[in-house]
Design a protein around this motif. Structure first.
Motif, mmCIF file in Angstrom:
data_model
loop_
_atom_site.group_PDB
_atom_site.id
_atom_site.type_symbol
_atom_site.label_atom_id
_atom_site.label_comp_id
_atom_site.label_asym_id
_atom_site.label_seq_id
_atom_site.Cartn_x
_atom_site.Cartn_y
_atom_site.Cartn_z
ATOM 1 N N ILE A 155 4.696 16.172 -3.415
ATOM 2 C CA ILE A 155 4.184 17.416 -2.831
ATOM 3 C C ILE A 155 4.842 17.716 -1.487
ATOM 4 O O ILE A 155 5.300 18.824 -1.239
ATOM 5 N N GLY A 156 4.907 16.714 -0.610
ATOM 6 C CA GLY A 156 5.435 16.948 0.735
ATOM 7 C C GLY A 156 6.907 16.683 0.901
ATOM 8 O O GLY A 156 7.495 17.030 1.930
ATOM 9 N N HIS A 157 7.556 16.076 -0.116
ATOM 10 C CA HIS A 157 8.988 15.730 -0.038
ATOM 11 C C HIS A 157 9.300 14.949 1.236
ATOM 12 O O HIS A 157 10.403 15.033 1.762
ATOM 13 N N LEU A 158 8.294 14.233 1.743
ATOM 14 C CA LEU A 158 8.389 13.455 2.981
ATOM 15 C C LEU A 158 8.841 14.299 4.170
ATOM 16 O O LEU A 158 9.398 13.787 5.132
ATOM 17 N N GLY A 159 8.588 15.599 4.098
ATOM 18 C CA GLY A 159 8.940 16.486 5.204
ATOM 19 C C GLY A 159 10.392 16.910 5.220
ATOM 20 O O GLY A 159 10.889 17.369 6.251
ATOM 21 N N ALA A 160 11.089 16.773 4.088
ATOM 22 C CA ALA A 160 12.512 17.124 4.040
ATOM 23 C C ALA A 160 12.721 18.623 4.210
ATOM 24 O O ALA A 160 11.894 19.435 3.790
ATOM 25 N N ASN A 161 13.840 18.969 4.820
ATOM 26 C CA ASN A 161 14.213 20.371 5.008
ATOM 27 C C ASN A 161 14.967 20.898 3.794
ATOM 28 O O ASN A 161 15.602 20.148 3.066
ATOM 29 N N ALA A 162 14.938 22.219 3.628
ATOM 30 C CA ALA A 162 15.742 22.899 2.611
ATOM 31 C C ALA A 162 15.752 24.382 2.955
ATOM 32 O O ALA A 162 14.751 24.905 3.459
ATOM 33 N N PRO A 163 16.869 25.071 2.717
ATOM 34 C CA PRO A 163 16.895 26.514 2.979
ATOM 35 C C PRO A 163 15.897 27.240 2.081
ATOM 36 O O PRO A 163 15.695 26.856 0.926
ATOM 37 N N ALA A 164 15.262 28.262 2.606
ATOM 38 C CA ALA A 164 14.332 29.062 1.808
ATOM 39 C C ALA A 164 15.100 29.857 0.764
ATOM 40 O O ALA A 164 16.313 30.071 0.880
ATOM 41 N N ALA A 191 13.031 10.182 0.168
ATOM 42 C CA ALA A 191 12.383 10.913 -0.928
ATOM 43 C C ALA A 191 13.207 10.795 -2.207
ATOM 44 O O ALA A 191 12.652 10.599 -3.304
ATOM 45 N N TYR A 192 14.516 10.891 -2.096
ATOM 46 C CA TYR A 192 15.376 10.765 -3.269
ATOM 47 C C TYR A 192 15.297 9.363 -3.858
ATOM 48 O O TYR A 192 15.145 9.187 -5.073
ATOM 49 N N LEU A 193 15.374 8.349 -3.008
ATOM 50 C CA LEU A 193 15.301 6.966 -3.484
ATOM 51 C C LEU A 193 13.942 6.645 -4.101
ATOM 52 O O LEU A 193 13.830 5.762 -4.955
ATOM 53 N N ALA A 194 12.906 7.392 -3.665
ATOM 54 C CA ALA A 194 11.547 7.163 -4.181
ATOM 55 C C ALA A 194 11.261 7.990 -5.426
ATOM 56 O O ALA A 194 10.122 8.022 -5.905
ATOM 57 N N GLY A 195 12.272 8.685 -5.949
ATOM 58 C CA GLY A 195 12.093 9.448 -7.175
ATOM 59 C C GLY A 195 11.775 10.916 -6.967
ATOM 60 O O GLY A 195 11.444 11.617 -7.926
ATOM 61 N N GLY A 196 11.895 11.399 -5.733
ATOM 62 C CA GLY A 196 11.649 12.803 -5.437
ATOM 63 C C GLY A 196 12.884 13.652 -5.678
ATOM 64 O O GLY A 196 13.889 13.180 -6.229
ATOM 65 N N PRO A 197 12.857 14.906 -5.248
ATOM 66 C CA PRO A 197 13.991 15.804 -5.462
ATOM 67 C C PRO A 197 15.212 15.366 -4.663
ATOM 68 O O PRO A 197 15.085 14.785 -3.588
ATOM 69 N N GLY A 256 1.032 15.836 5.767
ATOM 70 C CA GLY A 256 -0.421 15.936 5.757
ATOM 71 C C GLY A 256 -0.904 17.354 5.503
ATOM 72 O O GLY A 256 -1.832 17.576 4.718
ATOM 73 N N ALA A 257 -0.249 18.330 6.144
ATOM 74 C CA ALA A 257 -0.634 19.730 5.938
ATOM 75 C C ALA A 257 -0.399 20.154 4.499
ATOM 76 O O ALA A 257 -1.227 20.842 3.894
ATOM 77 N N ALA A 258 0.732 19.733 3.938
ATOM 78 C CA ALA A 258 1.038 20.094 2.553
ATOM 79 C C ALA A 258 0.005 19.519 1.593
ATOM 80 O O ALA A 258 -0.460 20.201 0.670
ATOM 81 N N LEU A 259 -0.386 18.275 1.818
ATOM 82 C CA LEU A 259 -1.366 17.648 0.934
ATOM 83 C C LEU A 259 -2.737 18.311 1.052
ATOM 84 O O LEU A 259 -3.426 18.533 0.047
ATOM 85 N N ASP A 280 3.297 8.330 -3.540
ATOM 86 C CA ASP A 280 3.955 9.330 -4.381
ATOM 87 C C ASP A 280 3.561 10.770 -4.050
ATOM 88 O O ASP A 280 4.411 11.664 -4.094
ATOM 89 N N PRO A 281 2.285 11.062 -3.711
ATOM 90 C CA PRO A 281 1.967 12.449 -3.352
ATOM 91 C C PRO A 281 2.787 12.959 -2.168
ATOM 92 O O PRO A 281 3.157 14.132 -2.114
ATOM 93 N N GLY A 282 3.082 12.077 -1.211
ATOM 94 C CA GLY A 282 3.901 12.482 -0.069
ATOM 95 C C GLY A 282 5.308 12.845 -0.471
ATOM 96 O O GLY A 282 5.951 13.694 0.154
#
Length: 250
Positions: A130-139, A211-217, A33-36, A125-127
């Motif tokens: 844009i938000g990657h469903l809240g997935a983590n990743a190293p900066a 997110a991956y199954l939904a076509g995200g990164p 929500g914050a990302a959107l 799709d925006p979630g």
């Protein structure tokens, strides 16, 4: 956490499913929500500073507050682990049986996956985009070793607090939910700019998968960071507290 009353395993597993589901839904949902909001309402030049800060606090204290209320709700039933790293820490210190521990972990992952799937249904799709469903990743610039170490430290604090306020029979049971929620909030505030803040292998896996199954990164390649770090940190904290928290024998 250790049960104060005895419930059968099926009831405990339902409680862990619901608790983990709500934790991931509200925690990662706050970040999405914050990302959107940031990307829709704030000019692009300001997103880096204010947007990052907003998302950072949303995921940190969204998780911390949700964990506190969920633990008070279901803690008396299942102990309110809602995190495989906590369950593994209690498992190695023999505060939960192997059978129950494995069942807890399976249900925690299922609850987290259902939560991420629910967030995809809610945000669409925006979630994901844009938000990657809240997935983590190293900066950027943070190595895998640095990220694992940071996640281990954050989880160490969480499990140390769990051991001290919820497992230790000498603790004041009235404050354990608040203390654990605060430990999660401050740990994720610290970890936010480094890893996005995870300290929970189930929470780390579920948004990456959906997110991956939904076509995200595809961020699944970074998942070992959010599996190894929390498990190692949780085990070290549980073993340390088991040693320092044991009174001297007269």
């Amino acid at each position: 956490m250790v049960d104060k009353m005895e419930y059968n395993l099926s009831r405990k597993l339902i409680a862990e499913f619901v608790g983990t589901f709500m934790l991931v839904l509200m925690g990662t949902g706050s970040a999405i929500g914050a990302a959107l909001i940031v990307h829709q309402y704030i000019p692009s030049g300001a997103i880096g500073a204010l947007g990052g800060f907003t998302e950072w606090l949303a995921v940190s204290w969204g998780f911390g507050i949700t964990a506190a209320v969920v633990i008070y709700a279901i803690g008396k039933i299942s102990g309110g682990h809602i995190n495989p790293a906590v369950t593994i820490g209690l498992l190695v210190t023999k505060n939960i049986s192997l059978k129950d521990g494995i069942a807890y972990i399976i249900v925690q992952f299922i609850g987290a996956i259902v939560a991420s799937l629910s967030l995809f249904i809610i945000f669409g799709d925006p979630g994901v985009i844009i938000g990657h469903l809240g997935a983590n990743a190293p900066a950027a610039g943070v190595s895998s070793i640095q990220a694992i170490f940071a996640e281990a430290i954050g989880t160490f604090l969480l499990v140390l607090v769990v051991m001290g306020v919820a497992v230790d029979k000498k603790a004041d049971s009235g404050v354990y939910g608040i203390a654990i929620g605060l430990a999660i909030g401050i740990s994720l505030t610290f970890l936010g700019p480094l890893t996005g803040g995870c300290i929970n292998p189930a929470r780390g896996f579920s948004p990456m998968l959906i997110a991956y199954l939904a076509g995200g990164p595809n961020l699944l390649g970074t998942y070992p960071i959010f599996l190894i770090g929390p498990i190692v940190g949780g085990i070290v904290a549980a073993l340390l507290y088991s040693y320092i928290g044991k009174p001297n024998e007269e």
